[in-house]
Design a protein around this motif. Structure first.
Motif, PDB file in Angstrom:
ATOM      1  N   HIS A  75      22.826  34.475   8.042  1.00 29.73           N
ATOM      2  CA  HIS A  75      23.848  34.286   7.007  1.00 29.73           C
ATOM      3  C   HIS A  75      24.651  32.990   7.139  1.00 29.73           C
ATOM      4  O   HIS A  75      25.651  32.825   6.439  1.00 29.73           O
ATOM      5  N   GLY A  76      24.232  32.099   8.018  1.00 28.91           N
ATOM      6  CA  GLY A  76      24.994  30.874   8.259  1.00 28.91           C
ATOM      7  C   GLY A  76      25.177  30.009   7.027  1.00 28.91           C
ATOM      8  O   GLY A  76      26.257  29.475   6.786  1.00 28.91           O
ATOM      9  N   VAL A  77      24.114  29.876   6.229  1.00 27.67           N
ATOM     10  CA  VAL A  77      24.220  29.049   5.018  1.00 27.67           C
ATOM     11  C   VAL A  77      25.254  29.646   4.061  1.00 27.67           C
ATOM     12  O   VAL A  77      26.127  28.931   3.558  1.00 27.67           O
ATOM     13  N   MET A  78      25.181  30.950   3.846  1.00 29.57           N
ATOM     14  CA  MET A  78      26.128  31.597   2.931  1.00 29.57           C
ATOM     15  C   MET A  78      27.557  31.495   3.459  1.00 29.57           C
ATOM     16  O   MET A  78      28.490  31.225   2.699  1.00 29.57           O
ATOM     17  N   LEU A  79      27.737  31.686   4.756  1.00 27.59           N
ATOM     18  CA  LEU A  79      29.071  31.569   5.338  1.00 27.59           C
ATOM     19  C   LEU A  79      29.630  30.167   5.127  1.00 27.59           C
ATOM     20  O   LEU A  79      30.775  30.007   4.701  1.00 27.59           O
ATOM     21  N   MET A  80      28.833  29.148   5.394  1.00 30.61           N
ATOM     22  CA  MET A  80      29.295  27.766   5.210  1.00 30.61           C
ATOM     23  C   MET A  80      29.591  27.477   3.742  1.00 30.61           C
ATOM     24  O   MET A  80      30.544  26.762   3.421  1.00 30.61           O
ATOM     25  N   MET A  81      28.802  28.054   2.833  1.00 29.36           N
ATOM     26  CA  MET A  81      29.057  27.855   1.403  1.00 29.36           C
ATOM     27  C   MET A  81      30.368  28.516   0.983  1.00 29.36           C
ATOM     28  O   MET A  81      31.121  27.946   0.191  1.00 29.36           O
ATOM     29  N   ILE A  82      30.644  29.694   1.521  1.00 31.91           N
ATOM     30  CA  ILE A  82      31.907  30.381   1.223  1.00 31.91           C
ATOM     31  C   ILE A  82      33.074  29.554   1.739  1.00 31.91           C
ATOM     32  O   ILE A  82      34.068  29.341   1.021  1.00 31.91           O
ATOM     33  N   LEU A  83      32.964  29.066   2.970  1.00 32.76           N
ATOM     34  CA  LEU A  83      34.042  28.263   3.551  1.00 32.76           C
ATOM     35  C   LEU A  83      34.212  26.941   2.802  1.00 32.76           C
ATOM     36  O   LEU A  83      35.338  26.481   2.586  1.00 32.76           O
ATOM     37  N   PHE A  84      33.106  26.332   2.372  1.00 34.84           N
ATOM     38  CA  PHE A  84      33.166  25.097   1.605  1.00 34.84           C
ATOM     39  C   PHE A  84      33.869  25.334   0.268  1.00 34.84           C
ATOM     40  O   PHE A  84      34.751  24.558  -0.122  1.00 34.84           O
ATOM     41  N   ALA A  85      33.482  26.414  -0.437  1.00 36.31           N
ATOM     42  CA  ALA A  85      34.085  26.718  -1.741  1.00 36.31           C
ATOM     43  C   ALA A  85      35.579  26.988  -1.605  1.00 36.31           C
ATOM     44  O   ALA A  85      36.384  26.497  -2.411  1.00 36.31           O
ATOM     45  N   ARG A  86      35.963  27.745  -0.591  1.00 31.13           N
ATOM     46  CA  ARG A  86      37.385  28.032  -0.358  1.00 31.13           C
ATOM     47  C   ARG A  86      38.156  26.737  -0.120  1.00 31.13           C
ATOM     48  O   ARG A  86      39.237  26.530  -0.668  1.00 31.13           O
ATOM     49  N   THR A  87      37.581  25.854   0.674  1.00 28.40           N
ATOM     50  CA  THR A  87      38.246  24.595   0.996  1.00 28.40           C
ATOM     51  C   THR A  87      38.325  23.686  -0.222  1.00 28.40           C
ATOM     52  O   THR A  87      39.343  23.027  -0.449  1.00 28.40           O
ATOM     53  N   ALA A  88      37.268  23.661  -1.026  1.00 26.48           N
ATOM     54  CA  ALA A  88      37.285  22.856  -2.260  1.00 26.48           C
ATOM     55  C   ALA A  88      38.360  23.362  -3.215  1.00 26.48           C
ATOM     56  O   ALA A  88      39.075  22.560  -3.837  1.00 26.48           O
ATOM     57  N   LEU A  89      38.508  24.679  -3.325  1.00 28.77           N
ATOM     58  CA  LEU A  89      39.568  25.241  -4.176  1.00 28.77           C
ATOM     59  C   LEU A  89      40.953  24.895  -3.635  1.00 28.77           C
ATOM     60  O   LEU A  89      41.868  24.600  -4.406  1.00 28.77           O
ATOM     61  N   ARG A  90      41.107  24.953  -2.318  1.00 29.07           N
ATOM     62  CA  ARG A  90      42.395  24.565  -1.719  1.00 29.07           C
ATOM     63  C   ARG A  90      42.702  23.108  -2.048  1.00 29.07           C
ATOM     64  O   ARG A  90      43.825  22.766  -2.418  1.00 29.07           O
ATOM     65  N   PHE A  91      41.703  22.230  -1.913  1.00 29.80           N
ATOM     66  CA  PHE A  91      41.890  20.819  -2.237  1.00 29.80           C
ATOM     67  C   PHE A  91      42.305  20.650  -3.696  1.00 29.80           C
ATOM     68  O   PHE A  91      43.250  19.926  -4.008  1.00 29.80           O
ATOM     69  N   TYR A  92      41.608  21.349  -4.579  1.00 32.20           N
ATOM     70  CA  TYR A  92      41.912  21.255  -6.015  1.00 32.20           C
ATOM     71  C   TYR A  92      43.330  21.759  -6.306  1.00 32.20           C
ATOM     72  O   TYR A  92      44.054  21.178  -7.127  1.00 32.20           O
TER      73      TYR A  92
END
Length: 155
Positions: A75-92
């Motif tokens: 599940h590493g890819v999915m976990l990194m995608m979730i963390l990336f999306a959360r961080t992108a939303l925080r940035f936005y």
């Protein structure tokens, strides 16, 4: 033209830009790395890491290390995608606050609070710590109070 943040809100936004920018790079590389890991047969991946971990880890932790290795392989890819999306939303969200947009804080707060639970779509709940969630709530509340005091639009 909307008012730019000043004082503590400006400083917190700048710190958040640095934080989110750094972690977007880290999680982006994590997605690529985990995709590469996924391509390695699990037995090879496990042997590679367990040999390295054996040199410095407590042997009693071997079962936990094996559990994390399996989770990351599956599940590493999915976990990194979730963390990336959360961080992108925080940035936005921070960018929205920086630009004086009313929804900036709401987007940031959603991303922070969703970010506490979203990784557990793939991680067991036993990996939910206390420090990260407390920090997320405290920083979100701090942002909320600063936005309210700053006079930036909130609705």
């Amino acid at each position: 033209m909307p008012a730019m943040p000043t004082g503590t809100l400006r400083t917190l936004c700048l710190a958040s830009f640095v934080n989110t920018g750094l972690f977007l790079v880290i999680y982006g590389l994590g997605i690529l790395s985990m995709a590469a890991v996924r391509g390695i047969p699990y037995e090879e991946y496990e042997t590679l890491f367990l040999d390295r971990v054996a040199t410095f880890a407590d042997p009693a932790l071997r079962g936990e290390v094996e559990e994390v290795l399996l989770l990351m392989h599956q599940h590493g890819v999915m976990l990194m995608m979730i963390l990336f999306a959360r961080t992108a939303l925080r940035f936005y969200g921070v960018l929205g606050m920086w630009r004086g947009r009313p929804n900036g804080f709401h987007i940031y707060a959603f991303a922070q609070l969703m970010g506490i639970f979203a990784p557990h779509l793939v991680l067991p709940w036993k990996f939910l710590g206390i420090g990260g969630p407390v920090a997320a709530v405290v920083i979100t509340a701090w942002y909320g109070s600063l936005v309210r005091k700053s006079g930036l639009p909130q609705e």
